[in-house]
Design an enzyme around this catalytic site. Structure first.
Site, short mmCIF file in Angstrom:
data_model
loop_
_atom_site.label_atom_id
_atom_site.label_comp_id
_atom_site.label_asym_id
_atom_site.label_seq_id
_atom_site.Cartn_x
_atom_site.Cartn_y
_atom_site.Cartn_z
N GLU A 1 33.50 -13.05 -15.71
CA GLU A 1 32.71 -11.74 -15.93
C GLU A 1 33.44 -10.73 -15.95
O GLU A 1 32.97 -9.49 -15.05
CB GLU A 1 31.65 -11.87 -14.52
CG GLU A 1 30.78 -12.98 -14.49
CD GLU A 1 29.80 -12.95 -13.52
OE1 GLU A 1 29.42 -11.93 -12.89
OE2 GLU A 1 29.04 -14.14 -13.21
N GLY A 2 34.19 -10.69 -16.83
CA GLY A 2 34.98 -9.46 -17.46
C GLY A 2 36.35 -9.53 -16.51
O GLY A 2 36.56 -9.61 -15.19
#
Length: 781
Positions: free
Chosen positions: A458-459
């Site tokens: 997620e990043g």
């Protein structure tokens, strides 16, 4: 001298006349500044613009202004669960945790057991965020967070399996963008567990740069259910897709093209999100990755030239090309909850177990919890956990208030996963040999082993820190910058100039006021800063210092933006430090709010002092790093004179504070329970977590007898007794009459539980079969 004063006075009057007359100001100053601003303003891509437009600004915007409104913070309400949510947590979540043995999952099953899957589906775990009208739970973001947190204290596979469908997944996208027909069809099925969802975004060629995905679709005509319809042929190659091996409903992101303009618009329509049944012809799923032996299902999915109707697009054909905006909005909410909650769960597990272990484990005749070096590490574990849970709950509360906190989601994703990593690493250091031997009695090694997963997904954390927090926050949270950029991009130059004139000079007044405020706070130690709300008097210094560093941050951010312009976008190290400063201010704010929300519990005051001192020390470190590395040294010197005129001031927590905080983790009581709530405590007394809890209580109960034992042992009355060793001392002292039978019983129970706690597992030499890996035996470490 008189002449000089007159000249300066005349200059001031002239400047005042120019600034006071809007027409003169615009003609002589604003026009030149406006043109320069347009030249240096960096181009903004469509994906960057979508990211900027996504989400909303909340408390972080107040911090960015340099003058926090504490009344606003404390009037936002207290994060609380409803009765139904608390019951679900106490009953359904606890029951699901009881069905899982993480050692069995990771060494023999390589998946959740069937009964756990049945519970997840039948009790609504896949529909936490789906409203009741579609058959879901309709729980709050806080409840979602608490569920994931508790599951994470038991098994990462369990937590991930539940959290992913409730964060970035088909349900969230359908709720926000789906057609009513799509909602009516899919949401009840998802809520009942009849559909297992997955969402495919990442490709081998576009990970953190998700906007560059090469997967594509071509608008065309084809046959669907016996009729020719307008659709698209999609080709994709995705990896790292959680639940893909088991999913029945695949969310898919790809770039859609319309070369024949069948939809009547542009050829490059843009990123599009679709829902595809997993059994649709051409969809390839089923294989899996093994992410560091975390046994949640995760794997690749592929498809080549797969025809699907336009009705598969989430929101229908009207939402073609809107996928990036959809994803940015969904990520803002999902990243605010899932990963922060899971890492808070791992940190809580660490704090509860390692604190107990340090009270039980003895070296050199004393519990290791009494060693100052150990106390320093225990204090870090406790203080970090208190701060993490405060930021987690406050951010979830923001989502429940209707916010889509894109900047805050990046802050809590990065800082809570990094603090969680530090907590688990510290825990492994303290339990030593117990921690490095895998086996069913090891309560921490799997969390340690799987830490990089949350750091990466997620990043990736490095990019989240260096590009997103300040890179996005500077524009979204700044009170004037985004509006100035929009004015500079106005296709009507005169209208843009008029808007820019009003904004720029308001911005100048704002910066000047913050500079004076920051300097005044720095010179007075912020003693004159106002606390506009009724809070605990012992916490006033923290509010005042937060006000000081908020003003300092606002001034330095403006100075960096002014001196570097658009090139700041590429100064990732500077951007990361500025983001660190904003993040620490937010975390400290959350800590102070948690203390007030929980009724100013006296036992928690030391945790608050530790967490705020730590956050402000790190904020000042980040500030110092910015000032040391700003390329324009004249601006850096001026900013240092304003923000740190007397040098560095914020110190880390003291040794005495560390010792008081560490004690909270090693003594049963309300303080420990508030610090590590919502941890799953297994029902089986043989479970290593249950054994630790029992051993801690037995250790505390035997403290008086233990002191008597050691005093007797030092008296010399056991000289030459071969049983007078560390392991058997209680037997020797009791035989010599040094303790009463009742005291001996307390010591014997303590010792038996202690020996179970410090035991490690061993296995047959040949570990090639699941049976061998299950044949663990425990022996003292």
């Amino acid at each position: 001298m008189v002449v000089l004063i007159l000249l300066l006075l005349m200059l001031a009057i002239a400047v005042g006349l120019v600034l006071g007359n809007p027409n003169w100001r615009r003609h002589y100053l604003t026009t030149r500044i406006y043109r320069a601003f347009r030249r240096v303003m960096p181009p903004v891509s469509a994906s960057e613009q979508a990211a900027l437009d996504a989400g909303s600004v909340w408390w972080e915007g107040t911090l960015f202004r340099g003058r926090p409104d504490w009344g606003r913070l404390h009037n936002m309400g207290r994060p609380t669960l409803s009765g139904e949510e608390q019951a679900f947590l106490d009953q359904d979540v606890a029951a699901l945790c009881e069905q899982v043995d993480d050692w069995e999952i990771t060494t023999r099953r390589f998946d959740l057991p069937p009964e756990a899957w049945d519970t997840i589906k039948s009790r609504g775990f896949l529909g936490l965020i789906i409203p009741p009208e579609y058959g879901g739970k309709g729980f709050s973001a806080l409840a979602h967070s608490e569920v994931v947190r508790k599951l994470s204290t038991r098994s990462s596979a369990l937590a991930v399996t539940v959290m992913v469908p409730n964060s970035l997944g088909p349900a969230e996208l359908l709720l926000a963008y789906g057609t009513e027909a799509q909602k009516q069809h899919y949401l009840p099925r998802l809520a009942r567990g009849e559909e297992i969802p997955a969402f495919a975004l990442t490709s081998p060629w576009a990970g953190s740069d998700a906007g560059a995905i090469p997967d594509f679709g071509i608008v065309c005509k084809g046959v669907w259910q016996g009729q020719e319809v307008l659709g698209m042929r999609v080709t994709w190659d995705k990896r790292y897709i959680t639940l893909a091996p088991a999913c029945t409903l695949l969310g898919l992101a790809f770039r859609l093209f319309d070369p024949d303009r069948l939809l009547g618009g542009e050829e490059d329509i843009g990123i599009t999100c679709a829902l595809v049944p997993a059994d649709h012809p051409g969809v390839e799923i089923g294989r899996r990755h093994l992410p560091l032996d975390a046994m949640f299902l995760n794997g690749p999915t592929r498809g080549t030239d797969v025809f699907m109707p336009l009705d598969f697009i989430i929101g229908g054909a009207a939402m073609a090309g809107q996928g990036w905006r959809m994803l940015m909005d969904s990520l803002a909410a999902g990243r605010s909850i899932s990963l922060p909650a899971s890492f808070c769960g791992m940190a809580a597990l660490t704090a509860r177990t390692v604190g107990a272990y340090c009270a039980i484990r003895q070296q050199f005749g004393s519990p290791i919890a009494r060693f100052e070096g150990v106390q320093e590490v225990l204090a870090r574990i406790a203080g970090n956990l208190y701060a993490m849970d405060a930021a987690r709950a406050l951010t979830a509360h923001a989502v429940d208030l209707g916010e889509k906190p894109s900047v805050l989601s990046a802050i809590v994703k990065y800082h809570l996963t990094e603090r969680g990593r530090a907590v688990v690493n510290d825990g492994m250091d303290l339990i030593g040999g117990k921690g490095i031997c895998l086996g069913p009695s090891n309560f921490l090694a799997r969390a340690y082993q799987q830490l990089p997963i949350g750091i990466t997904v997620e990043g990736a954390n490095i990019l989240t820190r260096s590009l997103m927090i300040f890179g996005q926050g500077a524009i979204r949270c700044h009170p004037y910058l985004l509006a100035e950029m929009e004015a500079a991009r106005d296709p009507d130059p005169q209208r843009g100039l008029a808007a820019f004139d009003a904004l720029f000079w308001a911005h100048a007044r704002h910066t000047s006021a913050n500079a004076l405020r920051a300097l005044g706070h720095a010179l007075t130690g912020a003693r004159l800063a106002r606390v506009q709300v009724s809070v605990a008097p012992a916490m006033w210094p923290h509010y005042r210092r937060l006000a000081r560093y908020s003003a300092a941050f606002a001034v330095v951010a403006d100075g960096a933006l002014l001196s570097l312009g658009g090139s700041l976008k590429f100064r990732e190290a500077l951007s990361g430090r500025l983001g660190d400063m904003l993040s620490q201010l937010y975390i400290a704010s959350a800590v102070l709010k948690r203390y007030e929300d929980q009724g100013r519990q006296p036992q928690d005051a030391d945790l608050v002092h530790w967490a705020v001192q730590d956050a402000l020390h790190k904020a000042e470190q980040a500030l110092d790093g910015v000032l040391k590395n700003l390329p324009n040294r004249a601006v850096a010197v001026a900013l240092r004179l304003i923000t740190l005129p007397l040098g560095r001031w914020s110190a880390p927590p003291s040794d005495a504070l560390n010792q008081r905080v560490a004690k909270l983790l090693t003594r049963p009581g309300p303080g420990r329970d508030r610090l590590v709530p919502n941890c799953h405590l297994p029902l089986s007394p043989e479970d290593p977590i249950s054994t630790l809890e029992a051993a801690l209580h037995a250790t505390v109960a035997a403290e008086g007898a233990d002191r008597k034992l050691h005093k007797f042992a030092k008296s010399g009355k056991l000289e030459g007794n071969p049983v007078a060793n560390v392991r058997d001392m209680a037997d020797a002292v009791h035989a010599a009459g040094g303790v009463t039978p009742e005291e001996y019983e307390l010591l014997t129970r303590r010792n038996a539980l202690r020996d179970q706690v410090i035991a490690v597992d061993d296995f047959p030499r040949d570990l090639s079969t699941p049976e061998a890996r299950g044949a663990a035996q425990r022996h003292p470490a």
